[in-house]
Enzyme design. Structure first.
Site, mmCIF file in Angstrom:
data_model
loop_
_atom_site.group_PDB
_atom_site.id
_atom_site.type_symbol
_atom_site.label_atom_id
_atom_site.label_comp_id
_atom_site.label_asym_id
_atom_site.label_seq_id
_atom_site.Cartn_x
_atom_site.Cartn_y
_atom_site.Cartn_z
ATOM 1 N N TYR A 168 0.642 -0.850 0.144
ATOM 2 C CA TYR A 168 0.296 -0.019 -0.095
ATOM 3 C C TYR A 168 0.700 1.171 -0.039
ATOM 4 O O TYR A 168 0.565 2.231 -0.937
ATOM 5 C CB TYR A 168 -0.961 -0.086 1.097
ATOM 6 C CG TYR A 168 -1.686 1.306 1.528
ATOM 7 C CD1 TYR A 168 -2.755 1.795 0.682
ATOM 8 C CD2 TYR A 168 -1.351 2.127 2.389
ATOM 9 C CE1 TYR A 168 -3.474 3.144 0.936
ATOM 10 C CE2 TYR A 168 -2.044 3.510 2.045
ATOM 11 C CZ TYR A 168 -2.800 4.007 1.408
ATOM 12 O OH TYR A 168 -3.443 4.835 1.773
ATOM 13 N N ARG A 212 2.038 8.610 12.826
ATOM 14 C CA ARG A 212 1.856 10.551 12.989
ATOM 15 C C ARG A 212 0.438 10.659 13.739
ATOM 16 O O ARG A 212 -0.620 10.854 13.894
ATOM 17 C CB ARG A 212 2.165 11.479 12.307
ATOM 18 C CG ARG A 212 1.931 13.124 12.826
ATOM 19 C CD ARG A 212 1.994 13.823 12.343
ATOM 20 N NE ARG A 212 1.748 14.157 10.603
ATOM 21 C CZ ARG A 212 1.934 14.076 10.103
ATOM 22 N NH1 ARG A 212 3.134 14.942 9.579
ATOM 23 N NH2 ARG A 212 1.026 14.186 9.016
ATOM 24 N N ARG A 225 -10.559 5.378 8.466
ATOM 25 C CA ARG A 225 -9.601 5.382 7.665
ATOM 26 C C ARG A 225 -8.162 4.123 7.974
ATOM 27 O O ARG A 225 -7.409 4.772 9.271
ATOM 28 C CB ARG A 225 -8.872 6.216 6.874
ATOM 29 C CG ARG A 225 -9.730 6.927 6.049
ATOM 30 C CD ARG A 225 -9.722 8.427 5.222
ATOM 31 N NE ARG A 225 -8.718 7.884 4.804
ATOM 32 C CZ ARG A 225 -7.176 8.608 4.245
ATOM 33 N NH1 ARG A 225 -7.071 9.476 5.275
ATOM 34 N NH2 ARG A 225 -6.373 8.646 3.214
ATOM 35 N N PHE A 285 15.742 19.130 -1.708
ATOM 36 C CA PHE A 285 13.951 19.677 -1.790
ATOM 37 C C PHE A 285 13.786 17.249 -0.977
ATOM 38 O O PHE A 285 12.720 17.712 -0.645
ATOM 39 C CB PHE A 285 13.661 19.131 -3.415
ATOM 40 C CG PHE A 285 12.475 18.556 -3.667
ATOM 41 C CD1 PHE A 285 11.412 18.737 -3.264
ATOM 42 C CD2 PHE A 285 12.256 16.616 -4.047
ATOM 43 C CE1 PHE A 285 10.497 18.281 -3.909
ATOM 44 C CE2 PHE A 285 11.440 16.501 -4.427
ATOM 45 C CZ PHE A 285 10.077 17.463 -4.611
#
Length: 411
Positions: A168, A212, A225, A285
């Site tokens: 997933y 988290r 969920r 980034f």
């Protein structure tokens, strides 16, 4: 207390916070004039939060591609996240979403707040997409296709095993890592990283978010969920939602620590991915979110507050990470220190204490082997005890000046 509390406890964070505010203000002045690009970059700041600033620091061509890539996947994610959309409607949309990138007449309203605005005005993102170099378009389309198919699969499938969990996370985040690596390569700024390392970059961030966000996800309306794998949580409770109740907090924290220990397995790959990066903007980034992730895991570990609300790095520390993550030496130093913080919270009675220590030791060894750990305590030896009264006086004198600079920057 707010700002005053930060000044008193962490005066070293004031300048990075003001610097970050000034950078954000500059970015808001650099919104492109074209309607579709103006919408894309304005929406990016609203829905990406921590990523918006680092995306804006990329070179113009790559910045546009990454901005569109992010918004396309955020739109796809909005479809997946909206629990009010029936499965029979959601699944075919997820599976065909990549085709709609080229169809300016297609629309699907879902989501809430800024995410609904993104979906309602998705045509503007599509127009921006169609202006990209063909190689960028193909890379974005391919990842969108694969991600949509994976999301559709897990709409109809529970995350039962750890393998399911990894699969997933691959679909919703690992593929983002693969896509970004391809965009960096297409831009001729980096060599093409391996799929395995690219995947780990995404998995580490995604697993951190899943850990988290336990309480937010489990309280989702109209339907919870659930992303924590049954193979892990079933060792500690009969139902995943049991962890949010105070009577179960001891087991809740044990499960939390198990989840964090699972996430740590990806760190070595992440360090290997970042080490050879050549372009400074691309490096920042990639590196800043990874440092934020290890810091967040260190805070979440053995912390019952994960089951009471949101546990995240304070704004001042986040500002420091953004300002001070510029080289691989900085990354090794941060990973080492946050690993030490996490290690200090391990209790012998925890069922996974031995495995957690082993994984922390691997991380620390990888960091020290780099030869870059010369000064420690950059993030951890903080607080008023390390600042004498003269330093505190200087901070109070400097704050008004820094705030004035911020105000002038907005004019």
């Amino acid at each position: 207390m707010g700002l005053l509390g930060t000044i008193m406890d962490h005066p070293e964070e004031i300048y990075p916070m003001v610097k970050l505010k000034m950078a954000a203000a500059r970015i808001s002045k650099q919104i492109p004039p074209e309607e579709h690009w103006a919408f894309a970059y304005t929406m990016l700041q609203k829905v990406s939060r921590s990523f918006a600033l680092v995306i804006q620091q990329l070179g113009p061509e790559l910045r546009n591609a990454v901005c569109v890539f992010y918004l396309v996947l955020r739109a796809l994610d909005t479809v997946e996240d909206d629990t009010s959309v029936p499965t029979e409607i959601k699944v075919p949309i997820l599976e065909s979403f990549y085709r709609h990138l080229y169809d300016l007449n297609w629309s699907f309203s879902c989501g809430t707040k800024d995410y609904k605005i993104l979906m309602d005005k998705l045509q503007l993102v599509q127009i921006a997409f169609l202006e990209l170099n063909k190689d960028y378009e193909e890379a974005i389309e391919e990842i969108t296709r694969r991600m949509g198919a994976g999301m559709a699969k897990f709409i109809q499938k529970e995350v039962e095993t750890v393998d399911d969990y990894d699969e997933y996370c691959h679909y919703v985040a690992g593929l983002v890592g693969l896509g970004l690596s391809k965009l960096f390569y297409v831009a001729r700024l980096e060599d093409l990283a391996s799929d395995s390392l690219s995947n780990s970059m995404g998995l580490f961030l995604q697993k951190t978010n899943i850990i988290r966000d336990y309480l937010e996800d489990i309280n989702e309306i109209p339907k919870s969920r659930m992303f924590w794998p049954r193979e892990i949580w079933s060792k500690y409770a009969e139902k995943l939602e049991d962890f949010k109740y105070e009577k179960n907090f001891e087991k809740s924290v044990q499960c939390l620590n198990d989840m964090v220990t699972n996430a740590l397995i990806h760190v070595e790959d992440c360090l290997q991915y970042m080490a050879p990066l050549k372009d400074q903007a691309i490096f920042r980034f990639c590196a800043i979110p990874q440092v934020m992730a290890i810091g967040t895991l260190a805070l979440c570990y053995n912390n019952v507050n994960v089951f009471k609300g949101v546990v995240k790095m304070r704004r001042g520390l986040t500002a420091r990470v953004i300002a001070e993550t510029n080289t691989m030496k900085d990354v090794y130093g941060a990973f080492y220190e946050f690993s030490v913080l996490l290690e200090s919270k391990i209790e012998d009675k925890d069922p996974n204490s031995s495995l957690t220590r082993k994984r922390i030791e691997v991380i620390k060894k990888a960091c020290t082997a780099s030869g870059s750990i010369t000064k420690r305590g950059k993030y951890l030896n903080e607080g008023r005890s390390s600042y004498n009264s003269i330093m505190m006086m200087l901070v109070f004198l400097l704050v008004p000046i820094l705030l004035a600079l911020l105000f002038l920057n907005k004019q």
